[in-house]
Motif scaffolding. Structure first.
Motif, PDB file in Angstrom:
ATOM      1  N   LYS A  37       0.815  -1.225   0.000  1.00 55.44           N
ATOM      2  CA  LYS A  37       0.000   0.000   0.000  1.00 55.44           C
ATOM      3  C   LYS A  37       0.842   1.266   0.000  1.00 55.44           C
ATOM      4  CE  LYS A  37      -3.979  -2.083   0.449  1.00 55.44           C
ATOM      5  NZ  LYS A  37      -4.984  -2.041  -0.575  1.00 55.44           N
ATOM      6  N   LEU A  38       2.148   1.140   0.136  1.00 56.18           N
ATOM      7  CA  LEU A  38       3.014   2.313   0.149  1.00 56.18           C
ATOM      8  C   LEU A  38       3.213   2.838  -1.274  1.00 56.18           C
ATOM      9  CD1 LEU A  38       5.734   1.155   2.685  1.00 56.18           C
ATOM     10  CD2 LEU A  38       3.867   2.742   3.079  1.00 56.18           C
ATOM     11  N   HIS A  39       3.296   4.150  -1.406  1.00 55.51           N
ATOM     12  CA  HIS A  39       3.518   4.792  -2.702  1.00 55.51           C
ATOM     13  C   HIS A  39       4.844   5.536  -2.669  1.00 55.51           C
ATOM     14  CE1 HIS A  39      -0.542   3.895  -4.029  1.00 55.51           C
ATOM     15  NE2 HIS A  39      -0.979   4.307  -2.852  1.00 55.51           N
ATOM     16  N   GLY A  40       5.325   5.882  -3.832  1.00 54.39           N
ATOM     17  CA  GLY A  40       6.604   6.568  -3.949  1.00 54.39           C
ATOM     18  C   GLY A  40       6.510   8.056  -3.705  1.00 54.39           C
ATOM     19  N   PRO A  41       7.648   8.752  -3.822  1.00 53.15           N
ATOM     20  CA  PRO A  41       7.669  10.190  -3.578  1.00 53.15           C
ATOM     21  C   PRO A  41       6.887  10.991  -4.626  1.00 53.15           C
ATOM     22  CG  PRO A  41       9.828   9.427  -4.302  1.00 53.15           C
ATOM     23  CD  PRO A  41       8.982   8.214  -4.077  1.00 53.15           C
ATOM     24  N   GLY A  42       6.757  10.449  -5.833  1.00 54.05           N
ATOM     25  CA  GLY A  42       5.999  11.153  -6.865  1.00 54.05           C
ATOM     26  C   GLY A  42       4.539  11.313  -6.485  1.00 54.05           C
ATOM     27  N   LYS A  43       3.962  10.286  -5.909  1.00 52.04           N
ATOM     28  CA  LYS A  43       2.572  10.338  -5.463  1.00 52.04           C
ATOM     29  C   LYS A  43       2.420  11.341  -4.320  1.00 52.04           C
ATOM     30  CE  LYS A  43      -0.686   7.527  -6.033  1.00 52.04           C
ATOM     31  NZ  LYS A  43      -1.817   7.496  -6.926  1.00 52.04           N
ATOM     32  N   PHE A  44       3.400  11.370  -3.414  1.00 45.12           N
ATOM     33  CA  PHE A  44       3.353  12.329  -2.306  1.00 45.12           C
ATOM     34  C   PHE A  44       3.387  13.756  -2.831  1.00 45.12           C
ATOM     35  CE2 PHE A  44       5.721  15.161   0.488  1.00 45.12           C
ATOM     36  CZ  PHE A  44       4.863  15.194   1.567  1.00 45.12           C
ATOM     37  N   ILE A  45       4.278  14.023  -3.763  1.00 43.30           N
ATOM     38  CA  ILE A  45       4.394  15.379  -4.315  1.00 43.30           C
ATOM     39  C   ILE A  45       3.102  15.783  -5.013  1.00 43.30           C
ATOM     40  CG2 ILE A  45       5.599  16.759  -6.055  1.00 43.30           C
ATOM     41  CD1 ILE A  45       8.132  15.153  -5.287  1.00 43.30           C
ATOM     42  N   ALA A  46       2.507  14.847  -5.749  1.00 48.00           N
ATOM     43  CA  ALA A  46       1.250  15.148  -6.441  1.00 48.00           C
ATOM     44  C   ALA A  46       0.136  15.445  -5.444  1.00 48.00           C
ATOM     45  CB  ALA A  46       0.865  13.984  -7.342  1.00 48.00           C
ATOM     46  N   LEU A  47       0.036  14.652  -4.393  1.00 47.05           N
ATOM     47  CA  LEU A  47      -0.999  14.885  -3.384  1.00 47.05           C
ATOM     48  C   LEU A  47      -0.766  16.197  -2.648  1.00 47.05           C
ATOM     49  CD1 LEU A  47      -1.415  11.308  -1.910  1.00 47.05           C
ATOM     50  CD2 LEU A  47      -3.117  12.611  -3.163  1.00 47.05           C
ATOM     51  N   PHE A  48       0.485  16.464  -2.309  1.00 46.51           N
ATOM     52  CA  PHE A  48       0.811  17.707  -1.608  1.00 46.51           C
ATOM     53  C   PHE A  48       0.471  18.916  -2.474  1.00 46.51           C
ATOM     54  CE2 PHE A  48       3.583  21.128  -0.274  1.00 46.51           C
ATOM     55  CZ  PHE A  48       3.387  21.120   1.109  1.00 46.51           C
ATOM     56  N   ALA A  49       0.860  18.860  -3.728  1.00 42.64           N
ATOM     57  CA  ALA A  49       0.584  19.982  -4.638  1.00 42.64           C
ATOM     58  C   ALA A  49      -0.914  20.141  -4.848  1.00 42.64           C
ATOM     59  CB  ALA A  49       1.290  19.763  -5.968  1.00 42.64           C
ATOM     60  N   GLY A  50      -1.620  19.025  -4.977  1.00 40.53           N
ATOM     61  CA  GLY A  50      -3.061  19.100  -5.171  1.00 40.53           C
ATOM     62  C   GLY A  50      -3.777  19.716  -3.987  1.00 40.53           C
ATOM     63  N   GLU A  51      -3.292  19.462  -2.797  1.00 40.23           N
ATOM     64  CA  GLU A  51      -3.940  19.993  -1.606  1.00 40.23           C
ATOM     65  C   GLU A  51      -3.566  21.447  -1.336  1.00 40.23           C
ATOM     66  OE1 GLU A  51      -6.135  18.811   0.660  1.00 40.23           O
ATOM     67  OE2 GLU A  51      -6.427  17.077  -0.638  1.00 40.23           O
ATOM     68  N   HIS A  52      -2.306  21.798  -1.523  1.00 37.99           N
ATOM     69  CA  HIS A  52      -1.845  23.106  -1.074  1.00 37.99           C
ATOM     70  C   HIS A  52      -1.732  24.140  -2.185  1.00 37.99           C
ATOM     71  CE1 HIS A  52      -1.158  21.606   2.927  1.00 37.99           C
ATOM     72  NE2 HIS A  52      -0.618  20.537   2.390  1.00 37.99           N
ATOM     73  N   VAL A  53      -1.310  23.735  -3.352  1.00 36.55           N
ATOM     74  CA  VAL A  53      -1.105  24.711  -4.424  1.00 36.55           C
ATOM     75  C   VAL A  53      -2.423  25.083  -5.087  1.00 36.55           C
ATOM     76  CG1 VAL A  53       0.042  25.108  -6.626  1.00 36.55           C
ATOM     77  CG2 VAL A  53       1.240  23.929  -4.798  1.00 36.55           C
ATOM     78  N   ALA A  54      -3.222  24.089  -5.443  1.00 40.17           N
ATOM     79  CA  ALA A  54      -4.455  24.363  -6.171  1.00 40.17           C
ATOM     80  C   ALA A  54      -5.430  25.192  -5.347  1.00 40.17           C
ATOM     81  CB  ALA A  54      -5.107  23.052  -6.597  1.00 40.17           C
ATOM     82  N   ALA A  55      -5.551  24.906  -4.074  1.00 36.62           N
ATOM     83  CA  ALA A  55      -6.481  25.657  -3.232  1.00 36.62           C
ATOM     84  C   ALA A  55      -6.082  27.123  -3.170  1.00 36.62           C
ATOM     85  CB  ALA A  55      -6.531  25.050  -1.836  1.00 36.62           C
ATOM     86  N   THR A  56      -4.805  27.384  -3.079  1.00 39.02           N
ATOM     87  CA  THR A  56      -4.339  28.771  -3.029  1.00 39.02           C
ATOM     88  C   THR A  56      -4.652  29.495  -4.328  1.00 39.02           C
ATOM     89  OG1 THR A  56      -2.573  28.046  -1.581  1.00 39.02           O
ATOM     90  CG2 THR A  56      -2.326  30.199  -2.584  1.00 39.02           C
ATOM     91  N   GLU A  57      -4.424  28.816  -5.447  1.00 39.84           N
ATOM     92  CA  GLU A  57      -4.707  29.452  -6.730  1.00 39.84           C
ATOM     93  C   GLU A  57      -6.189  29.753  -6.892  1.00 39.84           C
ATOM     94  OE1 GLU A  57      -3.084  26.756  -9.532  1.00 39.84           O
ATOM     95  OE2 GLU A  57      -1.043  27.451  -9.246  1.00 39.84           O
ATOM     96  N   PHE A  58      -7.037  28.844  -6.441  1.00 32.79           N
ATOM     97  CA  PHE A  58      -8.473  29.089  -6.552  1.00 32.79           C
ATOM     98  C   PHE A  58      -8.907  30.266  -5.694  1.00 32.79           C
ATOM     99  CE2 PHE A  58      -8.910  24.418  -7.707  1.00 32.79           C
ATOM    100  CZ  PHE A  58      -9.018  24.706  -9.058  1.00 32.79           C
ATOM    101  N   VAL A  59      -8.343  30.404  -4.525  1.00 35.16           N
ATOM    102  CA  VAL A  59      -8.710  31.509  -3.648  1.00 35.16           C
ATOM    103  C   VAL A  59      -8.216  32.823  -4.217  1.00 35.16           C
ATOM    104  CG1 VAL A  59      -8.289  32.517  -1.370  1.00 35.16           C
ATOM    105  CG2 VAL A  59      -8.833  30.104  -1.580  1.00 35.16           C
ATOM    106  N   ILE A  60      -6.979  32.850  -4.693  1.00 35.38           N
ATOM    107  CA  ILE A  60      -6.438  34.090  -5.256  1.00 35.38           C
ATOM    108  C   ILE A  60      -7.189  34.474  -6.531  1.00 35.38           C
ATOM    109  CG2 ILE A  60      -4.390  35.103  -6.338  1.00 35.38           C
ATOM    110  CD1 ILE A  60      -2.729  33.509  -4.304  1.00 35.38           C
ATOM    111  N   GLY A  61      -7.479  33.483  -7.373  1.00 38.02           N
ATOM    112  CA  GLY A  61      -8.226  33.766  -8.602  1.00 38.02           C
ATOM    113  C   GLY A  61      -9.600  34.346  -8.315  1.00 38.02           C
ATOM    114  N   ALA A  62     -10.300  33.766  -7.358  1.00 39.15           N
ATOM    115  CA  ALA A  62     -11.621  34.285  -6.993  1.00 39.15           C
ATOM    116  C   ALA A  62     -11.522  35.698  -6.416  1.00 39.15           C
ATOM    117  CB  ALA A  62     -12.275  33.348  -5.992  1.00 39.15           C
TER     118      ALA A  62
END
Length: 97
Positions: A37-62
């Motif tokens: 069930k363990l995933h590599g660092p690529g999956k972690f980076i994708a999840l981290f970016a999806g949670e933290h980067v996208a939310a910020t962009e949506f708030v700033i865009g709005a």
């Protein structure tokens, strides 16, 4: 005069009983993760970016849309920002004050 810290800071008996009952419950989050069930660092980076980067962009865009900033204004402002940063970096690399 010695102080018995264990007696002074011990939990009340009813709270202690409650804590021991809660420890007996089966909780899935206490189970170890199996290796399949363990995933590599690529999956972690994708999840981290999806949670933290996208939310910020949506708030700033709005925020920009709410205050009437058009796409043209935003692109022009970003272009000027990039120009100013590159000018400052270039000036610093040349040693100018």
């Amino acid at each position: 005069m010695e102080v018995d810290f264990a007696a002074r800071f011990s939990m009340p008996s009813n709270l202690s009983r409650f804590a021991s009952k809660m420890d007996q419950l089966y909780e899935f989050d206490r189970e170890p993760v199996t290796p399949n069930k363990l995933h590599g660092p690529g999956k972690f980076i994708a999840l981290f970016a999806g949670e933290h980067v996208a939310a910020t962009e949506f708030v700033i865009g709005a925020f920009f849309v709410l205050h009437g900033v058009s796409a043209r204004d935003l692109i022009a402002g970003l272009a000027w920002f990039v120009f100013a940063i590159s000018w400052a970096v270039q000036r610093k690399s040349r040693g100018a004050h």
